[in-house]
Enzyme design. Structure first.
Site, short mmCIF file in Angstrom:
data_model
loop_
_atom_site.label_atom_id
_atom_site.label_comp_id
_atom_site.label_asym_id
_atom_site.label_seq_id
_atom_site.Cartn_x
_atom_site.Cartn_y
_atom_site.Cartn_z
N TYR A 153 0.87 -1.18 0.00
CA TYR A 153 0.00 0.00 0.00
C TYR A 153 0.91 1.23 0.00
O TYR A 153 0.84 2.10 0.85
CB TYR A 153 -0.97 0.00 1.19
CG TYR A 153 -2.28 0.66 0.86
CD1 TYR A 153 -3.20 0.02 0.01
CD2 TYR A 153 -2.61 1.92 1.34
CE1 TYR A 153 -4.39 0.63 -0.33
CE2 TYR A 153 -3.81 2.54 1.00
CZ TYR A 153 -4.69 1.88 0.17
OH TYR A 153 -5.88 2.49 -0.17
N GLY B 13 6.08 8.14 1.23
CA GLY B 13 7.10 7.79 2.23
C GLY B 13 7.94 6.61 1.74
O GLY B 13 9.17 6.67 1.72
N HIS B 14 7.27 5.55 1.31
CA HIS B 14 7.98 4.40 0.75
C HIS B 14 8.80 4.82 -0.48
O HIS B 14 9.92 4.36 -0.67
CB HIS B 14 6.98 3.32 0.30
CG HIS B 14 6.14 2.74 1.39
ND1 HIS B 14 4.78 2.97 1.46
CD2 HIS B 14 6.44 1.94 2.44
CE1 HIS B 14 4.28 2.32 2.51
NE2 HIS B 14 5.26 1.71 3.13
N GLN C 166 4.06 -10.14 13.00
CA GLN C 166 4.31 -8.88 13.72
C GLN C 166 3.00 -8.22 14.18
O GLN C 166 3.03 -7.14 14.77
CB GLN C 166 5.16 -7.92 12.90
CG GLN C 166 4.48 -7.26 11.72
CD GLN C 166 5.47 -6.49 10.88
OE1 GLN C 166 6.38 -7.05 10.29
NE2 GLN C 166 5.30 -5.18 10.81
N GLY D 126 12.49 3.78 7.36
CA GLY D 126 12.07 5.15 7.64
C GLY D 126 12.19 5.50 9.12
O GLY D 126 11.91 4.67 9.99
N GLN E 261 11.65 0.85 15.31
CA GLN E 261 12.01 -0.23 14.39
C GLN E 261 13.41 0.00 13.81
O GLN E 261 14.23 -0.93 13.74
CB GLN E 261 10.98 -0.28 13.25
CG GLN E 261 11.36 -1.19 12.09
CD GLN E 261 10.21 -1.31 11.12
OE1 GLN E 261 9.31 -2.08 11.33
NE2 GLN E 261 10.25 -0.54 10.05
#
Ligand code: AMP
Length: 281
Positions: free
Chosen positions: A32, A36-37, A61, A147, A153
């Site tokens: 999706y 940002g990606h 997760q 990111g 993360q």
């Protein structure tokens, strides 16, 4: 661009590239895809000969009451974005390709994973570390891109790579935001029009926190309370946590005297949003 669904095919392609002396960048995602990606993919494209994007909604997760089934998916649109950004391979495995029915080996981290998002998502980072470790074993990337949006993360993955001697350089990329400041996220699609308007409160409150730190406030509780007070004015927003932690070890600080991460998770309606800023001394 190829879209591959099996580990064997990815390995075959990467092997061929490596034989030719080409470098490989990996961008792990749950799909999706948004701007940002895209920023991560573009950085990977700049810094490597070949780019692999993984699109995998990793079941391990997600906690039992989380949004695994509802998580948005749109492979057609993702493919267009990847093609336009110069991706060489999309790795899009089924869960059965990644996890044997009797899968029982996990990558677990004893520190860094219990605070912040780990408080309300106790098995989340075990799932993240396991899948990223597996992706690193499958793709063997020279560099991998994550990111700052998911600051915990990023810190956890850096620690995992250090602790397990994984031969991949981790590159952190800045948070991409909408014009009003909301951090772009696949989960923003869950927000109603009214909730979307309210969501700007996360970044607004963080900016107020930054101002206080820039003006010399050193007492973390004073800054955290000011941030919370701004968010609490919005009836649709419910705080999961707001914290100031050491940027590297992610433990709470009382006094801001080295680099810190100001991080939050806030429910807007039923949607859990995260955001953060770093403050460097
Ligand atoms: P996800 O698909 O949400 O798991 O995200 C995949 C990668 O994209 C993670 O490394 C995220 O931190 C990163 N990412 C997601 N949203 C943003 C954003 N707004 N700005 C920068 N990176 C992002």
């Amino acid at each position: 661009m190829k879209t591959l669904m099996t580990i064997a095919e990815v390995r075959e392609n990467v092997k061929e590239w490596k034989k030719q002396g080409l470098t490989v960048g990996l961008v792990p995602t749950m799909g999706y895809l948004h701007k940002g990606h895209k920023s991560l993919i573009e950085k990977a494209h700049e810094e490597n000969d070949k780019v692999v994007v993984s699109i995998f909604v990793n079941p391990i997760q997600f906690g039992v009451n989380e949004d695994l089934d509802a998580y948005p998916r749109d492979l057609e649109n993702d493919s267009k974005l990847c093609e336009g950004a110069g991706v060489d391979i999309i790795f899009h495995p089924q869960a059965t390709e990644m996890y044997f029915e009797d899968f029982c080996t996990y990558t677990d981290m004893e520190k860094l994973t219990h605070n912040l998002c780990g408080m309300s998502r106790p098995t989340h980072f075990r799932g993240v570390c396991t899948v990223v470790n597996k992706l690193f074993n499958i793709v063997a990337p020279d560099k991998a891109y994550f990111g700052q949006k998911d600051a915990q993360q990023l810190a956890v993955i850096k620690r995992m790579v250090r602790d397990l001697n994984i031969d991949t350089e981790i590159i952190g990329c800045p948070i991409v935001r909408e014009d009003d400041g909301l951090a772009v996220s696949s989960r923003n699609t869950y927000l109603s029009a009214e909730e979307r308007k309210v969501s700007v409160v996360l970044s607004k409150a963080l900016q107020e926190g930054r101002k206080m730190l820039e003006n010399g406030e050193k007492n973390a509780a004073v800054v955290v309370n000011a941030i919370k007070a701004i968010i609490e004015k919005e009836p649709l927003a419910k705080i999961d946590y707001v914290k100031i932690v050491d940027s590297e070890i992610l433990e709470d600080v009382e006094t801001v005297e080295k680099n810190v991460l100001v991080a939050m998770a806030v429910y807007v309606g039923k949607t859990r949003l995260i955001d953060n800023i770093t403050f460097e001394i």
